[in-house]
Design a protein around this motif. Sequence first.
Motif, PDB file in Angstrom:
ATOM      1  N   SER A 138       0.699  -1.068   0.037  1.00 37.83           N
ATOM      2  CA  SER A 138       0.044   0.019  -0.041  1.00 37.83           C
ATOM      3  C   SER A 138       0.830   1.334  -0.069  1.00 37.83           C
ATOM      4  CB  SER A 138      -0.976  -0.021   1.141  1.00 37.83           C
ATOM      5  OG  SER A 138      -1.874  -1.216   1.370  1.00 37.83           O
ATOM      6  N   ASN A 139       2.067   1.188   0.424  1.00 41.77           N
ATOM      7  CA  ASN A 139       3.036   2.341   0.423  1.00 41.77           C
ATOM      8  C   ASN A 139       3.874   2.443  -0.654  1.00 41.77           C
ATOM      9  OD1 ASN A 139       2.184   3.271   3.415  1.00 41.77           O
ATOM     10  ND2 ASN A 139       2.957   1.119   3.875  1.00 41.77           N
ATOM     11  N   GLY A 140       3.792   1.701  -1.680  1.00 43.81           N
ATOM     12  CA  GLY A 140       4.538   1.587  -2.781  1.00 43.81           C
ATOM     13  C   GLY A 140       5.760   0.968  -2.826  1.00 43.81           C
ATOM     14  N   CYS A 172      -7.304  -2.898  -4.389  1.00 41.29           N
ATOM     15  CA  CYS A 172      -6.794  -1.919  -5.331  1.00 41.29           C
ATOM     16  C   CYS A 172      -7.414  -0.493  -4.676  1.00 41.29           C
ATOM     17  CB  CYS A 172      -6.845  -1.828  -6.550  1.00 41.29           C
ATOM     18  SG  CYS A 172      -6.366  -3.198  -7.463  1.00 41.29           S
ATOM     19  N   PRO A 173      -6.191   0.366  -4.519  1.00 39.08           N
ATOM     20  CA  PRO A 173      -6.708   1.859  -3.835  1.00 39.08           C
ATOM     21  C   PRO A 173      -7.382   2.549  -4.881  1.00 39.08           C
ATOM     22  CG  PRO A 173      -4.265   1.748  -4.304  1.00 39.08           C
ATOM     23  CD  PRO A 173      -4.751   0.202  -4.619  1.00 39.08           C
ATOM     24  N   SER A 174      -8.193   3.392  -4.563  1.00 41.65           N
ATOM     25  CA  SER A 174      -8.672   4.413  -5.616  1.00 41.65           C
ATOM     26  C   SER A 174      -8.171   5.438  -5.981  1.00 41.65           C
ATOM     27  CB  SER A 174     -10.178   4.854  -5.124  1.00 41.65           C
ATOM     28  OG  SER A 174      -9.712   5.494  -3.873  1.00 41.65           O
ATOM     29  N   PHE A 214       0.286   1.424 -15.376  1.00 44.55           N
ATOM     30  CA  PHE A 214      -0.973   0.825 -15.308  1.00 44.55           C
ATOM     31  C   PHE A 214      -1.397   0.747 -13.902  1.00 44.55           C
ATOM     32  CE2 PHE A 214       1.664  -2.900 -14.702  1.00 44.55           C
ATOM     33  CZ  PHE A 214       1.175  -3.546 -13.379  1.00 44.55           C
ATOM     34  N   ALA A 215      -2.855   1.137 -13.683  1.00 43.87           N
ATOM     35  CA  ALA A 215      -3.391   1.155 -12.363  1.00 43.87           C
ATOM     36  C   ALA A 215      -4.220  -0.290 -12.383  1.00 43.87           C
ATOM     37  CB  ALA A 215      -4.500   2.287 -12.414  1.00 43.87           C
ATOM     38  N   GLU A 239      -6.613   2.942   2.168  1.00 42.27           N
ATOM     39  CA  GLU A 239      -6.840   1.915   1.319  1.00 42.27           C
ATOM     40  C   GLU A 239      -5.713   1.054   0.803  1.00 42.27           C
ATOM     41  OE1 GLU A 239     -10.171   3.615  -1.771  1.00 42.27           O
ATOM     42  OE2 GLU A 239      -8.199   4.606  -1.835  1.00 42.27           O
ATOM     43  N   GLY A 240      -5.764  -0.386   1.024  1.00 44.36           N
ATOM     44  CA  GLY A 240      -4.827  -1.414   0.672  1.00 44.36           C
ATOM     45  C   GLY A 240      -4.583  -1.547  -0.625  1.00 44.36           C
ATOM     46  N   ARG A 241      -3.337  -2.376  -0.916  1.00 40.84           N
ATOM     47  CA  ARG A 241      -3.081  -2.986  -2.322  1.00 40.84           C
ATOM     48  C   ARG A 241      -2.612  -4.062  -2.120  1.00 40.84           C
ATOM     49  NH1 ARG A 241       1.008  -3.431  -6.130  1.00 40.84           N
ATOM     50  NH2 ARG A 241       0.545  -2.697  -8.052  1.00 40.84           N
ATOM     51  N   VAL A 242      -3.287  -5.289  -2.466  1.00 38.68           N
ATOM     52  CA  VAL A 242      -3.220  -6.539  -2.084  1.00 38.68           C
ATOM     53  C   VAL A 242      -2.978  -7.469  -3.470  1.00 38.68           C
ATOM     54  CG1 VAL A 242      -3.905  -8.894  -0.914  1.00 38.68           C
ATOM     55  CG2 VAL A 242      -4.213  -6.710   0.004  1.00 38.68           C
TER      56      VAL A 242
END
Length: 260
Positions: A138-140, A172-174, A214-215, A239-242
């Motif tokens: 989530s933090n890149g 995915c984060p918005s 790409f998102a 928001e998370g990114r898994v």
Amino acid sequence: MPTWKREDAAELSSESVEALIRNEIPAVRISGFASAEECAAFTNAVYNSPDLKSYSVETPTHYLGLVMYEYRQGGGRKAEFFDAAPAAVAAQQKLYDQSFDVPSRFREMLGPYYDGPIVVPIEPGYGSYCPVVVRIASNGVHLHADFAPYNSPGWEIGAIEAQITWNLYTQCPSVGGQTTVYNAPWTPAEDDDPARGLPDSTVESDPTVQSFTFAPNVGEIVLFNPRNPHKIAAGSASEGRVSIGSFLGVNANNDLLMWS
């Protein structure tokens, strides 16, 4: 610098998989691999797992499974890596039991589009690799590159001839969370430590280098060539990114090796 034959992602086909392996296109995107309900169940299982670990990097990044980056520093800890593999695979199985078996579905889907077997490699004298890794990024993630012949010489995967990677995104984060890939296949400089990937690079500021951003979407798989430097932008704080995925390497027998 090499030039991609197209600047956008291709759909999945035998031709696009081969083109990606040859670094002729930036990516392959597969939409609708998993439903929103399946992704939600998988994501929930990840966040509730007692087996999450943290990368030894400055940016907080969590994973479930095994990552070679944590074991190849300082000359490598091969025995520890393979001793830990069975428990890592068992921890991932707990996620599948609560949602769905992601790597099995992926191999079944990709199989018809690759002219060779897709196998989890075995390290002689040690055992099987862990086939996938789950990440919360989530933090890149900082700019880096991955290519086993440089990262992992002396390992079975170090004998591959080409490498791609795939990820399924279940959350995915918005805002943020984009991946950017630069068409500049990595070769380490003489004073670099290749076990660390890409310590420094000027590709971001070089106008002659093609890039693709790409998102990801929930339920989508994206494949690209990780020998090209790539990075992940930070998302929103709430928001998370898994994701779950692995590397795929082509060996001399045309096997497609699958490891994390």
